[in-house]
Design a protein around this motif. Sequence first.
Motif, PDB file in Angstrom:
ATOM      1  N   THR A  78       0.834  -1.202   0.000  1.00 45.07           N
ATOM      2  CA  THR A  78       0.000   0.000   0.000  1.00 45.07           C
ATOM      3  C   THR A  78       0.868   1.251   0.000  1.00 45.07           C
ATOM      4  O   THR A  78       0.641   2.173  -0.795  1.00 45.07           O
ATOM      5  CB  THR A  78      -0.945   0.001   1.217  1.00 45.07           C
ATOM      6  N   ASP A  79       1.864   1.278   0.848  1.00 41.90           N
ATOM      7  CA  ASP A  79       2.759   2.438   0.902  1.00 41.90           C
ATOM      8  C   ASP A  79       3.544   2.592  -0.401  1.00 41.90           C
ATOM      9  O   ASP A  79       3.717   3.711  -0.902  1.00 41.90           O
ATOM     10  CB  ASP A  79       3.707   2.325   2.095  1.00 41.90           C
ATOM     11  N   ARG A  80       3.976   1.487  -0.969  1.00 36.05           N
ATOM     12  CA  ARG A  80       4.736   1.529  -2.231  1.00 36.05           C
ATOM     13  C   ARG A  80       3.872   2.070  -3.365  1.00 36.05           C
ATOM     14  O   ARG A  80       4.312   2.918  -4.150  1.00 36.05           O
ATOM     15  CB  ARG A  80       5.250   0.131  -2.561  1.00 36.05           C
ATOM     16  N   ASP A  89      -7.228   1.634   6.684  1.00 40.47           N
ATOM     17  CA  ASP A  89      -8.026   0.823   5.761  1.00 40.47           C
ATOM     18  C   ASP A  89      -7.138   0.527   4.557  1.00 40.47           C
ATOM     19  O   ASP A  89      -7.233   1.166   3.512  1.00 40.47           O
ATOM     20  CB  ASP A  89      -9.291   1.587   5.367  1.00 40.47           C
ATOM     21  N   LEU A  90      -6.259  -0.456   4.734  1.00 40.13           N
ATOM     22  CA  LEU A  90      -5.228  -0.720   3.741  1.00 40.13           C
ATOM     23  C   LEU A  90      -5.780  -1.250   2.428  1.00 40.13           C
ATOM     24  O   LEU A  90      -5.265  -0.914   1.355  1.00 40.13           O
ATOM     25  CB  LEU A  90      -4.200  -1.702   4.309  1.00 40.13           C
ATOM     26  N   VAL A  91      -6.820  -2.056   2.490  1.00 41.78           N
ATOM     27  CA  VAL A  91      -7.385  -2.622   1.260  1.00 41.78           C
ATOM     28  C   VAL A  91      -7.932  -1.518   0.366  1.00 41.78           C
ATOM     29  O   VAL A  91      -7.637  -1.454  -0.832  1.00 41.78           O
ATOM     30  CB  VAL A  91      -8.466  -3.671   1.586  1.00 41.78           C
ATOM     31  N   ASN A  92      -8.738  -0.620   0.922  1.00 37.34           N
ATOM     32  CA  ASN A  92      -9.294   0.470   0.119  1.00 37.34           C
ATOM     33  C   ASN A  92      -8.218   1.482  -0.281  1.00 37.34           C
ATOM     34  O   ASN A  92      -8.299   2.073  -1.368  1.00 37.34           O
ATOM     35  CB  ASN A  92     -10.448   1.151   0.842  1.00 37.34           C
ATOM     36  N   ALA A  93      -7.215   1.680   0.558  1.00 39.79           N
ATOM     37  CA  ALA A  93      -6.112   2.574   0.192  1.00 39.79           C
ATOM     38  C   ALA A  93      -5.362   2.018  -1.016  1.00 39.79           C
ATOM     39  O   ALA A  93      -5.106   2.739  -1.987  1.00 39.79           O
ATOM     40  CB  ALA A  93      -5.160   2.761   1.370  1.00 39.79           C
ATOM     41  N   LEU A  94      -5.039   0.732  -0.970  1.00 40.10           N
ATOM     42  CA  LEU A  94      -4.337   0.110  -2.089  1.00 40.10           C
ATOM     43  C   LEU A  94      -5.176   0.168  -3.360  1.00 40.10           C
ATOM     44  O   LEU A  94      -4.661   0.484  -4.440  1.00 40.10           O
ATOM     45  CB  LEU A  94      -3.973  -1.342  -1.753  1.00 40.10           C
ATOM     46  N   ALA A  95      -6.459  -0.090  -3.238  1.00 42.63           N
ATOM     47  CA  ALA A  95      -7.340  -0.021  -4.412  1.00 42.63           C
ATOM     48  C   ALA A  95      -7.353   1.394  -4.987  1.00 42.63           C
ATOM     49  O   ALA A  95      -7.249   1.576  -6.205  1.00 42.63           O
ATOM     50  CB  ALA A  95      -8.745  -0.468  -4.039  1.00 42.63           C
ATOM     51  N   ALA A  96      -7.469   2.392  -4.136  1.00 40.04           N
ATOM     52  CA  ALA A  96      -7.504   3.782  -4.610  1.00 40.04           C
ATOM     53  C   ALA A  96      -6.192   4.161  -5.299  1.00 40.04           C
ATOM     54  O   ALA A  96      -6.209   4.764  -6.378  1.00 40.04           O
ATOM     55  CB  ALA A  96      -7.793   4.737  -3.451  1.00 40.04           C
ATOM     56  N   PHE A  97      -5.071   3.801  -4.702  1.00 40.71           N
ATOM     57  CA  PHE A  97      -3.782   4.105  -5.323  1.00 40.71           C
ATOM     58  C   PHE A  97      -3.648   3.400  -6.676  1.00 40.71           C
ATOM     59  O   PHE A  97      -3.152   3.982  -7.647  1.00 40.71           O
ATOM     60  CB  PHE A  97      -2.622   3.699  -4.407  1.00 40.71           C
ATOM     61  N   SER A  98      -4.098   2.163  -6.739  1.00 43.47           N
ATOM     62  CA  SER A  98      -4.020   1.403  -7.986  1.00 43.47           C
ATOM     63  C   SER A  98      -4.903   2.006  -9.066  1.00 43.47           C
ATOM     64  O   SER A  98      -4.487   2.134 -10.222  1.00 43.47           O
ATOM     65  CB  SER A  98      -4.413  -0.057  -7.743  1.00 43.47           C
ATOM     66  N   TYR A  99      -6.124   2.363  -8.717  1.00 36.87           N
ATOM     67  CA  TYR A  99      -7.026   2.992  -9.690  1.00 36.87           C
ATOM     68  C   TYR A  99      -6.449   4.312 -10.189  1.00 36.87           C
ATOM     69  O   TYR A  99      -6.500   4.619 -11.380  1.00 36.87           O
ATOM     70  CB  TYR A  99      -8.399   3.247  -9.089  1.00 36.87           C
ATOM     71  N   GLY A 100      -5.913   5.104  -9.271  1.00 41.10           N
ATOM     72  CA  GLY A 100      -5.328   6.382  -9.668  1.00 41.10           C
ATOM     73  C   GLY A 100      -4.194   6.203 -10.650  1.00 41.10           C
ATOM     74  O   GLY A 100      -4.099   6.924 -11.653  1.00 41.10           O
ATOM     75  N   HIS A 101      -3.340   5.240 -10.382  1.00 42.11           N
ATOM     76  CA  HIS A 101      -2.226   5.005 -11.289  1.00 42.11           C
ATOM     77  C   HIS A 101      -2.726   4.486 -12.631  1.00 42.11           C
ATOM     78  O   HIS A 101      -2.171   4.828 -13.682  1.00 42.11           O
ATOM     79  CB  HIS A 101      -1.204   4.047 -10.680  1.00 42.11           C
ATOM     80  N   ALA A 102      -3.779   3.694 -12.614  1.00 43.08           N
ATOM     81  CA  ALA A 102      -4.338   3.180 -13.870  1.00 43.08           C
ATOM     82  C   ALA A 102      -4.838   4.318 -14.759  1.00 43.08           C
ATOM     83  O   ALA A 102      -4.654   4.280 -15.980  1.00 43.08           O
ATOM     84  CB  ALA A 102      -5.459   2.193 -13.580  1.00 43.08           C
TER      85      ALA A 102
END
Length: 94
Positions: free
Chosen positions: A9-11, A59-72
């Motif tokens: 998530t941090d990465r 909320d690491l799961v939603n944080a990771l999802a948000a970061f991934s969507y943003g990068h996409a």
Amino acid sequence: MAADLEEKTDRYGTLLAEALEAATVAPPAETPMAVAAEECYEMAESYLEDGRHFRDDDDLVNALAAFSYGHAWLDAGARVGLFDVPTEGHLFTV
């Protein structure tokens, strides 16, 4: 396993923040494609903000999802020519 999710998530949060700094709108200003690029960029910024909010709430799961969507949003925009991005390195897949 939680440590792996936290690290990932941090990465991804760092990756999105760096990608936002590196991407610039490619089409000429005030053209329809420039407007589309700006909208994609704003979506990526919004997902970064959302991800940081989720991360602050642990909320690491939603944080990771948000970061991934943003990068996409950024990566897809770069692939179709909406953004000028570095072609070397780890920030984009172009």
